[in-house]
Design an enzyme around this catalytic site. Sequence first.
Site: not given
Length: 710
Positions: A353, A389
């Site tokens: 993330d 990401e």
Amino acid sequence: MERPSLPTTSRLLPGRPHPLGASFDGQGVNFVLASERAEGVELLLYADPEDAEPSAVLPLRERTGPVWHGYLPGARPGTLYAYRVHGPWDPARGLRFDPAKVLLDPYARALGRTLRWHENFLPRDPYGPEPDGRSTAAWAPLGVVTHDRFDWGDDARPDVPWTETVIYETHVRGLTMLHPDVPPELRGTYLGLASEPVTQHLRALGVTTVSLLPVHAFTTEPHLQDKGLTNYWGYNSLSYFAPEPRYAAGDPTEAVNEFKRMVRALHRAGLEVLIDVVYNHTAEGGPDGPTLSWRGIDDLGYYKHAQGDPGRYMDYAGTGNTLDVGDPHALRMVTDSLRTWAQEMRVDGFRFDLAPVLSRASHEVDMGSTFFDVVQQDPVLSGLKLIAEPWDIGPNGYQVGNFPWHWAEWNGRYRDAVRAYWRGEGALVGELATRVAGSSDLFDARGRRPHASINFVTAHDGMTMHDLVSYARKHNEANGENNRDGHQPPLSQNFGVEGPSSDARVRARRMRAKRSLMGTLLTSQGVPMLLGGDELSRTQQGNNNAYCQDNELSWYHWELDDDGRAFLDFVRRMIAFRRSHPVLHQRDFLTGEAGRARTQGRLLVERHRQGDDQGHLASNGAHLARHDVVRVRAPRDVDPSEPAEQTVLVVFHGRRPSWFTLPAPPAGVAGWRLAFGPNGEAPGRSYDPGEKLRGVVDGLTVLTGVPDDG
């Protein structure tokens, strides 16, 4: 886990300064905590999770460098423990020690007591002259000593090549909460996900890899609790080693073994397991947030502070704090966590993330930073599937295409191009061509391959695929923020009716649009990622930020109507078609020029103008003209031994379709055969070269070659 009695001795032996955490050796437990700036550390032992105070407080008197340690003879697995850490309170210098706060071991392998929210966790004045001083002993999360005795049996990693990977992003709880064939006591748990009805669905769907939203233990933010909501997605980490105990079917301390049972079951079903990891921030938030672990252990070490102003946190995640991977202890914690999940929990890879945060060893983005070097040389981590990401909210935070060669990346430009094209923005056809061809403009460098692009149309963050064709606006009112949250615009459409519709024409149009979105994803070069539940036509009623909705708005509904069953069948057949046609998932980038082709077959992506098939070749193999028809052709230009059926023609009809003249096929191919039609037509119809293919609004047609028997 059986709760052991506390050791009769209260005397800590010196122990060893490694490994970090609590380690059982068969005779006792070695406790180790790293804190460079602490002046004293106390080990707290609890006899029962309901106790308001610890039963024993044992000073860790041994210190080796920045590491505090002690060995407790007679301590056993199941022992509940935490720490108090003493040191100066000087927020302006980044020192926030408060011995009244009971702190979770950052290396705890499991939680023996979950966080019980209380206002004492929050400072009355985060910059006051004195520490808060209010005890959190009755409510703090506690670690529990574990011992790895799990029998993995014949477990083996599925070892799915990147070129054959199809990812299914899902949520442990939401996947099974409403599944009628999963036993009620297992719904919403690791064991529910491991159950036969779920693994059978995933196998039948044809995906190869299950990517789980965060399974690290996490907490719900106070502002959500005040609204009666919860952090459903889990991007609010409390521990980087302990699995989330709420997903355990039995006692929360059994979460470790139940997670392992889930991984073993998925592996036996031939499925890889990836987990979403959040090493960019923690649940402690900004200076006014709760003190739960890292802040009280060594605030200046674990968190990134402003240069020249250690009293101010840097926030590259939008959550109040940023983990400082430039600090050796924080960096070690992250890499130790990754190795633990890879070796002890046997996951097959990670999705990171807000991954650019990990490049900010100082403050600037640096893809040559220590973190990436450590991972690349690590014999365990370097062989796993690593997905970034590739954006954060800091300066220069959008880094799509810039990660090291052995990483894959979520391709947000693919998502936006596909959504925009099928919404009718024909001016973006050239962009669509580039994305469908594998995004070579982003990834064809440093030896990277098309599988560096994780292609997706929908993900957990945003609308579901069904909502993309049912809502023109986001509807996040249930989140309690007056619909101000969530990304805007959603690049969605409603075909004349906002939300559910009984109009047969609207429903047919939406079904065709969903087929086109999913068909585009599964015929593109790169690695496709499906949002779990899209195959079930899951709706969030237009909510494109359902992070706090742990209810039927987010859970998967398994009872399907006729349209739902038809779409599920389409997705299954489309995945099988992709798997059986390697030309759709090549190892190398395709040039669009037969003489330059580096793989079997070549790819042509064209803007087509009726009567003019020449166009202008772009660097990615895209032919651009003026009208809104695109074709993707992958003929057998290199290896004539390939069967004719491996020649694939994909026609994107767009919002202004015209009749499309089917091109002459390559040598050995006599004509074309329908594989998928825009309205769900039965496959098999044959077409001759030069025959007209009728354009269908928002339609996608897939054809294969017919062998030339002569």
